[in-house]
Design an enzyme around this catalytic site. Structure first.
Site, PDB file in Angstrom:
ATOM      1  N   ASN A  50       0.863  -1.186   0.000  1.00 33.83           N
ATOM      2  CA  ASN A  50       0.000   0.000   0.000  1.00 33.83           C
ATOM      3  C   ASN A  50       0.896   1.231   0.000  1.00 33.83           C
ATOM      4  O   ASN A  50       1.495   1.564   1.020  1.00 33.83           O
ATOM      5  CB  ASN A  50      -0.882  -0.039   1.271  1.00 33.83           C
ATOM      6  CG  ASN A  50      -1.741   1.203   1.403  1.00 33.83           C
ATOM      7  OD1 ASN A  50      -1.861   1.988   0.468  1.00 33.83           O
ATOM      8  ND2 ASN A  50      -2.341   1.377   2.574  1.00 33.83           N
ATOM      9  N   LYS A  85       0.056   4.236  -0.237  1.00 36.71           N
ATOM     10  CA  LYS A  85      -0.613   5.409   0.371  1.00 36.71           C
ATOM     11  C   LYS A  85      -0.359   6.643  -0.509  1.00 36.71           C
ATOM     12  O   LYS A  85      -0.338   6.531  -1.720  1.00 36.71           O
ATOM     13  CB  LYS A  85      -0.127   5.616   1.806  1.00 36.71           C
ATOM     14  CG  LYS A  85      -0.194   4.335   2.637  1.00 36.71           C
ATOM     15  CD  LYS A  85      -0.017   4.592   4.095  1.00 36.71           C
ATOM     16  CE  LYS A  85       0.078   3.271   4.840  1.00 36.71           C
ATOM     17  NZ  LYS A  85       0.058   3.423   6.286  1.00 36.71           N
ATOM     18  N   HIS A 108      -9.303   0.749   5.083  1.00 37.09           N
ATOM     19  CA  HIS A 108      -8.024   0.973   5.762  1.00 37.09           C
ATOM     20  C   HIS A 108      -8.265   1.901   6.948  1.00 37.09           C
ATOM     21  O   HIS A 108      -9.095   2.802   6.883  1.00 37.09           O
ATOM     22  CB  HIS A 108      -7.013   1.583   4.788  1.00 37.09           C
ATOM     23  CG  HIS A 108      -5.627   1.585   5.337  1.00 37.09           C
ATOM     24  ND1 HIS A 108      -5.200   2.520   6.257  1.00 37.09           N
ATOM     25  CD2 HIS A 108      -4.582   0.742   5.137  1.00 37.09           C
ATOM     26  CE1 HIS A 108      -3.942   2.250   6.581  1.00 37.09           C
ATOM     27  NE2 HIS A 108      -3.547   1.186   5.913  1.00 37.09           N
ATOM     28  N   GLU A 139      -6.776   4.353   8.039  1.00 36.85           N
ATOM     29  CA  GLU A 139      -6.638   5.794   7.744  1.00 36.85           C
ATOM     30  C   GLU A 139      -7.897   6.334   7.082  1.00 36.85           C
ATOM     31  O   GLU A 139      -8.294   7.472   7.308  1.00 36.85           O
ATOM     32  CB  GLU A 139      -5.391   6.014   6.872  1.00 36.85           C
ATOM     33  CG  GLU A 139      -4.115   5.775   7.678  1.00 36.85           C
ATOM     34  CD  GLU A 139      -2.947   5.231   6.881  1.00 36.85           C
ATOM     35  OE1 GLU A 139      -2.959   5.302   5.641  1.00 36.85           O
ATOM     36  OE2 GLU A 139      -2.009   4.693   7.526  1.00 36.85           O
ATOM     37  N   GLU A 150      -5.231  -5.500  10.539  1.00 37.45           N
ATOM     38  CA  GLU A 150      -4.200  -4.494  10.764  1.00 37.45           C
ATOM     39  C   GLU A 150      -4.444  -3.789  12.095  1.00 37.45           C
ATOM     40  O   GLU A 150      -5.211  -2.812  12.152  1.00 37.45           O
ATOM     41  CB  GLU A 150      -4.241  -3.451   9.644  1.00 37.45           C
ATOM     42  CG  GLU A 150      -4.017  -4.010   8.263  1.00 37.45           C
ATOM     43  CD  GLU A 150      -3.460  -2.945   7.335  1.00 37.45           C
ATOM     44  OE1 GLU A 150      -2.344  -3.133   6.860  1.00 37.45           O
ATOM     45  OE2 GLU A 150      -4.120  -1.916   7.139  1.00 37.45           O
ATOM     46  N   GLY A 181       2.583   1.748  10.742  1.00 34.99           N
ATOM     47  CA  GLY A 181       3.482   2.885  10.579  1.00 34.99           C
ATOM     48  C   GLY A 181       4.207   3.278  11.856  1.00 34.99           C
ATOM     49  O   GLY A 181       4.828   4.334  11.924  1.00 34.99           O
ATOM     50  N   SER A 212       3.654  -2.681  10.219  1.00 30.59           N
ATOM     51  CA  SER A 212       5.123  -2.702  10.329  1.00 30.59           C
ATOM     52  C   SER A 212       5.743  -4.034   9.918  1.00 30.59           C
ATOM     53  O   SER A 212       6.706  -4.510  10.544  1.00 30.59           O
ATOM     54  CB  SER A 212       5.553  -2.296  11.747  1.00 30.59           C
ATOM     55  OG  SER A 212       5.097  -0.983  12.036  1.00 30.59           O
TER      56      SER A 212
HETATM   57  C1  PEP Z   1      -0.597  -0.180   6.067  1.00 28.95           C
HETATM   58  O1  PEP Z   1      -0.578   0.947   5.644  1.00 28.95           O
HETATM   59  O2  PEP Z   1      -1.552  -0.911   5.793  1.00 28.95           O
HETATM   60  C2  PEP Z   1       0.513  -0.612   6.897  1.00 28.95           C
HETATM   61  C3  PEP Z   1       0.442  -1.783   7.480  1.00 28.95           C
HETATM   62  O3  PEP Z   1       1.584   0.252   7.034  1.00 28.95           O
HETATM   63  P1  PEP Z   1       3.026  -0.112   7.666  1.00 28.95           P
HETATM   64  O4  PEP Z   1       3.484  -1.375   7.005  1.00 28.95           O
HETATM   65  O5  PEP Z   1       3.885   1.064   7.312  1.00 28.95           O
HETATM   66  O6  PEP Z   1       2.838  -0.286   9.137  1.00 28.95           O
END
Ligand code: PEP
Length: 251
Positions: A10, A12, A96, A98, A168, A174, A214
Protein backbone atom coordinates in the site's frame (compact mmCIF):
# COMPACT_ATOMS: atom_id res chain seq x y z
CA UNK A 1 -11.23 -17.96 -4.73
CA UNK A 2 -8.85 -20.32 -3.02
CA UNK A 3 -6.51 -19.32 -0.23
CA UNK A 4 -3.31 -17.73 -1.49
CA UNK A 5 -0.07 -16.29 -0.17
CA UNK A 6 -0.12 -12.57 -0.86
CA UNK A 7 2.25 -9.65 -0.39
CA UNK A 8 0.24 -6.47 -0.95
CA UNK A 9 1.97 -3.08 -0.97
CA UNK A 10 0.00 0.00 0.00
CA UNK A 11 1.88 3.02 -1.29
CA UNK A 12 -0.61 5.41 0.37
CA UNK A 13 0.05 9.03 -0.70
CA UNK A 14 3.74 8.49 -1.43
CA UNK A 15 5.88 8.67 -4.58
CA UNK A 16 5.43 11.20 -7.35
CA UNK A 17 4.64 9.82 -10.79
CA UNK A 18 8.22 9.18 -11.93
CA UNK A 19 9.24 7.74 -8.55
CA UNK A 20 6.25 5.42 -8.62
CA UNK A 21 7.04 4.13 -12.09
CA UNK A 22 10.64 3.53 -11.08
CA UNK A 23 9.50 1.49 -8.09
CA UNK A 24 7.12 -0.54 -10.29
CA UNK A 25 9.90 -1.19 -12.82
CA UNK A 26 12.17 -2.38 -10.02
CA UNK A 27 9.52 -4.73 -8.67
CA UNK A 28 8.67 -6.14 -12.10
CA UNK A 29 12.36 -6.77 -12.78
CA UNK A 30 13.40 -8.13 -9.36
CA UNK A 31 10.53 -10.15 -7.99
CA UNK A 32 10.34 -13.66 -9.29
CA UNK A 33 7.07 -15.31 -10.06
CA UNK A 34 5.99 -17.92 -7.54
CA UNK A 35 2.71 -19.21 -6.21
CA UNK A 36 2.42 -16.02 -4.14
CA UNK A 37 0.65 -12.95 -5.48
CA UNK A 38 2.16 -9.50 -5.32
CA UNK A 39 -0.42 -6.71 -5.26
CA UNK A 40 0.48 -3.05 -5.75
CA UNK A 41 -1.97 -0.48 -4.38
CA UNK A 42 -0.66 2.69 -5.96
CA UNK A 43 -2.05 6.20 -5.90
CA UNK A 44 -4.80 6.62 -8.52
CA UNK A 45 -2.75 8.63 -10.98
CA UNK A 46 -0.07 5.91 -11.16
CA UNK A 47 -2.44 3.02 -11.84
CA UNK A 48 -2.55 2.99 -15.63
CA UNK A 49 1.20 3.38 -16.12
CA UNK A 50 2.06 0.87 -13.40
CA UNK A 51 -0.42 -1.53 -15.01
CA UNK A 52 1.49 -1.18 -18.29
CA UNK A 53 4.80 -1.86 -16.53
CA UNK A 54 3.59 -5.03 -14.79
CA UNK A 55 1.53 -6.43 -17.66
CA UNK A 56 4.00 -9.25 -18.41
CA UNK A 57 4.57 -10.09 -14.72
CA UNK A 58 1.65 -12.43 -14.18
CA UNK A 59 2.28 -12.64 -10.41
CA UNK A 60 1.78 -8.86 -9.94
CA UNK A 61 -1.71 -7.39 -9.67
CA UNK A 62 -2.95 -3.83 -9.50
CA UNK A 63 -5.05 -2.44 -6.65
CA UNK A 64 -6.77 0.83 -5.82
CA UNK A 65 -6.60 2.17 -2.27
CA UNK A 66 -10.27 3.16 -2.26
CA UNK A 67 -13.24 3.62 -4.56
CA UNK A 68 -16.63 5.28 -4.57
CA UNK A 69 -19.64 3.09 -3.95
CA UNK A 70 -21.78 4.68 -6.69
CA UNK A 71 -21.39 3.93 -10.36
CA UNK A 72 -21.00 7.50 -11.65
CA UNK A 73 -22.25 11.00 -11.15
CA UNK A 74 -21.66 14.28 -9.36
CA UNK A 75 -19.09 13.16 -6.76
CA UNK A 76 -16.25 15.62 -7.23
CA UNK A 77 -12.84 14.16 -6.57
CA UNK A 78 -14.00 10.54 -6.43
CA UNK A 79 -13.09 7.51 -8.56
CA UNK A 80 -15.56 4.93 -9.82
CA UNK A 81 -15.11 1.20 -10.16
CA UNK A 82 -15.72 1.43 -13.89
CA UNK A 83 -12.77 3.83 -14.15
CA UNK A 84 -10.60 1.50 -12.07
CA UNK A 85 -11.54 -1.52 -14.17
CA UNK A 86 -10.79 0.36 -17.37
CA UNK A 87 -7.13 0.74 -16.35
CA UNK A 88 -6.67 -2.88 -15.26
CA UNK A 89 -7.31 -2.71 -11.52
CA UNK A 90 -8.26 -6.11 -10.07
CA UNK A 91 -8.29 -5.44 -6.30
CA UNK A 92 -9.53 -2.59 -4.10
CA UNK A 93 -8.42 -1.94 -0.51
CA UNK A 94 -11.45 -1.03 1.59
CA UNK A 95 -11.67 0.19 5.15
CA UNK A 96 -8.02 0.97 5.76
CA UNK A 97 -7.79 2.49 9.25
CA UNK A 98 -6.64 5.79 7.74
CA UNK A 99 -9.82 5.96 5.66
CA UNK A 100 -11.90 5.03 8.70
CA UNK A 101 -10.22 7.69 10.85
CA UNK A 102 -9.56 10.64 8.51
CA UNK A 103 -12.47 10.15 6.10
CA UNK A 104 -14.98 8.80 8.62
CA UNK A 105 -15.72 5.58 6.75
CA UNK A 106 -18.17 3.55 8.80
CA UNK A 107 -18.83 -0.19 8.79
CA UNK A 108 -22.13 0.54 7.00
CA UNK A 109 -20.49 2.58 4.23
CA UNK A 110 -17.87 -0.13 3.85
CA UNK A 111 -20.59 -2.73 3.40
CA UNK A 112 -21.87 -0.65 0.45
CA UNK A 113 -18.37 -0.39 -0.99
CA UNK A 114 -17.82 -4.14 -0.59
CA UNK A 115 -21.04 -4.77 -2.53
CA UNK A 116 -20.03 -2.34 -5.27
CA UNK A 117 -16.57 -3.86 -5.67
CA UNK A 118 -18.00 -7.38 -5.89
CA UNK A 119 -20.66 -6.28 -8.38
CA UNK A 120 -17.90 -4.80 -10.52
CA UNK A 121 -16.19 -8.19 -10.49
CA UNK A 122 -13.15 -6.96 -8.54
CA UNK A 123 -11.69 -8.30 -5.30
CA UNK A 124 -12.05 -6.34 -2.06
CA UNK A 125 -9.15 -6.38 0.40
CA UNK A 126 -11.13 -5.60 3.52
CA UNK A 127 -9.14 -4.08 6.39
CA UNK A 128 -10.06 -4.45 10.04
CA UNK A 129 -8.20 -3.89 13.28
CA UNK A 130 -8.32 -2.29 16.69
CA UNK A 131 -6.84 0.81 18.31
CA UNK A 132 -4.35 0.44 21.17
CA UNK A 133 -6.92 1.32 23.86
CA UNK A 134 -9.18 -1.47 22.60
CA UNK A 135 -6.32 -3.97 22.67
CA UNK A 136 -5.38 -2.83 26.19
CA UNK A 137 -8.98 -3.24 27.33
CA UNK A 138 -8.83 -6.79 25.92
CA UNK A 139 -11.92 -6.20 23.76
CA UNK A 140 -10.09 -6.46 20.42
CA UNK A 141 -11.62 -9.74 19.33
CA UNK A 142 -15.18 -8.46 19.79
CA UNK A 143 -14.27 -5.16 18.10
CA UNK A 144 -12.86 -6.84 15.00
CA UNK A 145 -15.75 -9.32 14.96
CA UNK A 146 -18.15 -6.39 14.81
CA UNK A 147 -16.27 -4.74 11.94
CA UNK A 148 -16.44 -7.99 9.98
CA UNK A 149 -20.05 -8.69 10.89
CA UNK A 150 -21.31 -5.22 9.94
CA UNK A 151 -19.41 -4.92 6.67
CA UNK A 152 -19.15 -8.51 5.40
CA UNK A 153 -21.57 -10.93 6.99
CA UNK A 154 -24.51 -9.87 4.82
CA UNK A 155 -22.70 -11.53 1.90
CA UNK A 156 -23.70 -14.88 0.43
CA UNK A 157 -21.23 -17.70 0.95
CA UNK A 158 -20.22 -17.43 -2.70
CA UNK A 159 -19.53 -13.69 -2.44
CA UNK A 160 -17.74 -14.01 0.88
CA UNK A 161 -15.45 -16.48 -0.86
CA UNK A 162 -14.17 -13.63 -3.07
CA UNK A 163 -13.00 -11.44 -0.16
CA UNK A 164 -9.44 -10.99 1.10
CA UNK A 165 -9.20 -9.85 4.73
CA UNK A 166 -6.34 -7.76 6.13
CA UNK A 167 -6.06 -7.68 9.91
CA UNK A 168 -4.20 -4.49 10.76
CA UNK A 169 -3.94 -3.54 14.44
CA UNK A 170 -3.83 0.26 14.30
CA UNK A 171 -1.16 0.43 17.00
CA UNK A 172 1.19 -1.42 14.65
CA UNK A 173 0.59 0.61 11.47
CA UNK A 174 3.48 2.88 10.58
CA UNK A 175 4.74 2.79 14.17
CA UNK A 176 7.55 0.30 13.85
CA UNK A 177 5.78 -1.78 16.53
CA UNK A 178 4.83 -5.09 14.95
CA UNK A 179 2.31 -7.47 16.49
CA UNK A 180 4.15 -10.52 17.70
CA UNK A 181 3.71 -13.60 15.52
CA UNK A 182 1.56 -15.05 18.32
CA UNK A 183 -0.65 -11.93 18.52
CA UNK A 184 -1.12 -12.03 14.74
CA UNK A 185 -1.79 -15.77 14.70
CA UNK A 186 -4.26 -15.56 17.61
CA UNK A 187 -6.36 -12.89 15.89
CA UNK A 188 -6.19 -14.58 12.49
CA UNK A 189 -7.40 -17.81 14.07
CA UNK A 190 -10.24 -15.91 15.74
CA UNK A 191 -11.21 -14.36 12.39
CA UNK A 192 -11.19 -17.78 10.72
CA UNK A 193 -13.40 -19.12 13.51
CA UNK A 194 -15.83 -16.21 13.05
CA UNK A 195 -16.07 -17.05 9.35
CA UNK A 196 -16.56 -20.76 10.09
CA UNK A 197 -19.31 -19.89 12.58
CA UNK A 198 -21.15 -17.68 10.09
CA UNK A 199 -20.56 -19.77 6.94
CA UNK A 200 -18.68 -23.05 7.26
CA UNK A 201 -15.21 -24.50 7.79
CA UNK A 202 -14.41 -24.71 4.08
CA UNK A 203 -15.19 -21.02 3.51
CA UNK A 204 -13.04 -20.10 6.52
CA UNK A 205 -10.22 -22.30 5.32
CA UNK A 206 -10.29 -20.79 1.82
CA UNK A 207 -10.15 -17.16 2.97
CA UNK A 208 -6.81 -15.37 2.56
CA UNK A 209 -6.15 -13.37 5.74
CA UNK A 210 -3.24 -10.91 5.59
CA UNK A 211 -1.49 -9.27 8.51
CA UNK A 212 -0.62 -5.55 8.33
CA UNK A 213 1.40 -3.41 10.70
CA UNK A 214 5.12 -2.70 10.33
CA UNK A 215 5.86 -5.82 8.28
CA UNK A 216 9.48 -5.71 7.14
CA UNK A 217 12.02 -8.12 5.68
CA UNK A 218 13.27 -8.91 9.20
CA UNK A 219 9.93 -10.13 10.54
CA UNK A 220 8.08 -11.35 7.43
CA UNK A 221 9.32 -14.94 7.53
CA UNK A 222 8.16 -15.49 11.10
CA UNK A 223 4.82 -13.71 10.61
CA UNK A 224 4.04 -15.48 7.33
CA UNK A 225 5.06 -18.78 8.91
CA UNK A 226 2.05 -18.68 11.26
CA UNK A 227 -0.60 -21.20 10.18
CA UNK A 228 -3.41 -18.65 9.77
CA UNK A 229 -1.34 -15.77 8.34
CA UNK A 230 -1.47 -15.87 4.54
CA UNK A 231 0.68 -12.83 3.86
CA UNK A 232 0.91 -9.14 4.51
CA UNK A 233 -0.48 -5.72 3.68
CA UNK A 234 2.62 -3.59 3.79
CA UNK A 235 2.93 0.20 3.93
CA UNK A 236 6.38 1.69 4.56
CA UNK A 237 8.41 -1.34 3.49
CA UNK A 238 6.55 -1.53 0.17
CA UNK A 239 8.16 1.73 -0.97
CA UNK A 240 11.59 0.20 -1.58
CA UNK A 241 11.85 -2.48 -4.25
CA UNK A 242 14.51 -4.49 -2.39
CA UNK A 243 12.55 -4.54 0.87
CA UNK A 244 9.25 -5.42 -0.75
CA UNK A 245 10.85 -8.15 -2.87
CA UNK A 246 12.40 -9.61 0.28
CA UNK A 247 8.95 -9.63 1.91
CA UNK A 248 7.42 -11.22 -1.19
CA UNK A 249 10.09 -13.90 -1.04
CA UNK A 250 9.47 -14.60 2.67
CA UNK A 251 6.83 -17.29 2.03
C1 PEP B 1 -0.60 -0.18 6.07
O1 PEP B 1 -0.58 0.95 5.64
O2 PEP B 1 -1.55 -0.91 5.79
C2 PEP B 1 0.51 -0.61 6.90
C3 PEP B 1 0.44 -1.78 7.48
O3 PEP B 1 1.58 0.25 7.03
P1 PEP B 1 3.03 -0.11 7.67
O4 PEP B 1 3.48 -1.38 7.00
O5 PEP B 1 3.89 1.06 7.31
O6 PEP B 1 2.84 -0.29 9.14
Amino acid sequence: MSRKNIAAGNWKMNKNYEEGLELARGLAAKSVGSNALMILATPFIHLKAVGDIIKDASHIHLAAQNCHQNASGAYTGETSLDMLKSVGVSHVILGHSERREYFHESNELLAEKVNAVLEAGLTPIFCCGERLDIREADTHVAYVANQIKESLFHLSEADFGKIIIAYEPIWAIGTGVTASPKQAQDMHREIRQMIAGKYNAATADNCSILYGGSVKPANAVELFGQPDVDGGLVGGASLKADDFCAIYEAF
